[in-house]
Design a protein around this motif. Structure first.
Motif, PDB file in Angstrom:
ATOM      1  N   GLU A 169     -39.583  11.438  56.703  1.00 50.26           N
ATOM      2  CA  GLU A 169     -38.615  12.127  57.536  1.00 50.26           C
ATOM      3  C   GLU A 169     -37.648  12.560  56.934  1.00 50.26           C
ATOM      4  O   GLU A 169     -36.887  12.189  55.914  1.00 50.26           O
TER       5      GLU A 169
ATOM      6  N   ASP B  50     -30.816  13.470  58.383  1.00 52.66           N
ATOM      7  CA  ASP B  50     -30.150  13.598  59.434  1.00 52.66           C
ATOM      8  C   ASP B  50     -28.760  14.449  59.069  1.00 52.66           C
ATOM      9  O   ASP B  50     -27.930  14.039  59.104  1.00 52.66           O
ATOM     10  N   ARG B  51     -29.240  15.799  59.059  1.00 54.97           N
ATOM     11  CA  ARG B  51     -28.105  16.758  58.618  1.00 54.97           C
ATOM     12  C   ARG B  51     -27.249  17.020  60.022  1.00 54.97           C
ATOM     13  O   ARG B  51     -27.650  17.602  60.952  1.00 54.97           O
ATOM     14  N   ARG B  52     -25.805  16.793  59.759  1.00 52.72           N
ATOM     15  CA  ARG B  52     -24.991  17.116  61.054  1.00 52.72           C
ATOM     16  C   ARG B  52     -23.749  18.038  60.537  1.00 52.72           C
ATOM     17  O   ARG B  52     -23.498  17.967  59.472  1.00 52.72           O
TER      18      ARG B  52
ATOM     19  N   CYS C 121     -25.868  16.000  54.988  1.00 54.58           N
ATOM     20  CA  CYS C 121     -26.745  14.693  55.152  1.00 54.58           C
ATOM     21  C   CYS C 121     -25.491  13.545  55.302  1.00 54.58           C
ATOM     22  O   CYS C 121     -24.343  13.991  54.878  1.00 54.58           O
TER      23      CYS C 121
ATOM     24  N   HIS D 193     -31.148   3.461  57.280  1.00 51.72           N
ATOM     25  CA  HIS D 193     -32.576   3.405  56.866  1.00 51.72           C
ATOM     26  C   HIS D 193     -32.986   2.163  56.592  1.00 51.72           C
ATOM     27  O   HIS D 193     -33.033   1.757  55.508  1.00 51.72           O
TER      28      HIS D 193
END
Length: 334
Positions: free
Chosen positions: A20, A23-25, A137, A311
């Motif tokens: 996967e 999760d870049r924000r 990330c 993770h």
């Protein structure tokens, strides 16, 4: 068939790069205080046979007579005092954070280094975009990237008590010829195997290292982080929650000569200082230590797990690989 069937087992801990995407924000900015800002004072104890943090300098003994070291790499010093620089801790802890949070693979220094996942290429910051438009990330949001200053820093760690370093002979250190593009590589906690011949020898080097039980003290500085992000940093320091308690999960590795199984350390929290808005918007410090600090650390560690920032598969693989093994580390090239 392996090229050298008699080669000693490689001390690698390999952590799969997840399928996967990271999760870049949007990032937290620096112009105001928002979230947790403070300082966590830490102490660490060397639990491997040796810790070596190189200075880039050498010492030379012209009268060695081929019976003892002639040239050796020196331990880092600040104003003549042994020191583990904050940059060394930052790099080591960031590598762990990248692995356990499913972040990008930030360090690819040579053209032949490739990773199998195109989604895990290093994050890029576009200065033409606003901070909200740029997405990074988890690790880059905390530690920064080109054009974005991170929100996590370490002070230099200074020795506690008198520490007398020792010059140690080890096999030369070479980069792996075939990096695995699908996995991150760390090093196991095995036993260093001393060499019987103390004389200078081709294929070997000497390093100035501190011994097991050496203690150092410094601090982790953080700015505008969430409870989950602080919990992620605590996991990377080797802690976890279990049965309602904060326990030691593994000993991270610092410094050089990790392929010779140097560098395992255990961190201990000493004091937590948080800054929050007080009267008339001024910042006021809040300090906790001892037993009063553990509920806070538990809260942050648990918050990290609840948020999904950790993770789990990667965390379990790294934690398992870092457990001490009753095996010797390779003496020679592998």
């Amino acid at each position: 068939m392996p090229r050298n069937p008699n080669a000693e087992p490689k001390p690698f801990v390999l952590v799969e790069i997840p399928q996967e995407e990271p999760d870049r924000r949007p990032v937290a900015t620096h112009e105001k205080f928002d979230g947790l800002t403070g300082r966590l004072e830490l102490a660490f104890t060397v639990v491997s046979e040796y810790l070596f943090v190189g200075s880039g300098a050498y010492e030379f003994d012209p009268s060695h007579g081929n019976r003892r070291p002639d040239v050796w790499y020196t331990f880092y010093r600040r104003n003549g005092q042994l020191c583990v620089p904050g940059t060394s801790l930052k790099g080591a802890i960031r590598a762990i954070v990248e692995a356990i949070s499913n972040s990008c693979v930030s360090q690819m220094r040579r053209p032949r280094e490739r990773i199998a996942s195109s989604a895990h290429q290093p994050c890029r910051w576009d200065p033409k975009k606003t901070a909200h438009e740029n997405r990074l990330c988890p690790a880059c949001r905390l530690f920064g990237t080109t054009s974005y200053r991170g929100r996590v820093h370490f002070t230099d760690f200074l020795p506690q008590g008198e520490i007398k370093p020792e010059v140690v002979k080890i096999g030369e250190l070479w980069e792996p010829k075939r990096p695995d593009p699908s996995r991150r590589r760390f090093y196991e906690r095995k036993s260093f195997q001393p060499l019987e011949n103390p004389a200078p020898q081709q294929g070997f080097r000497f390093v100035e290292a501190v011994q097991r039980q050496a203690k150092f003290r410094g601090a982790l500085l953080f700015e505008n982080v969430s409870e989950a992000e602080l919990g992620l940093l605590l996991h990377a320091l080797g802690w976890q929650v279990e049965n309602g308690r904060v326990i030691m999960a593994f000993a991270p590795k610092l410094g050089g000569a990790k392929p010779r199984c140097f560098g395992s350390v255990e961190f201990r929290p000493v004091r937590l200082r948080l800054w929050s808005q007080g009267v008339k918007g001024l910042l006021a410090p809040q300090e906790v230590q001892g037993k009063d600090m553990l509920p806070r650390l538990y809260q942050y560690l648990q918050g990290c797990r609840d948020s999904g920032l950790l993770h789990e598969t990667s965390w379990n693989a790294l934690k398992s690989g870092f457990q001490p093994k009753d095996e010797g580390c390779p003496r020679e090239v592998y």
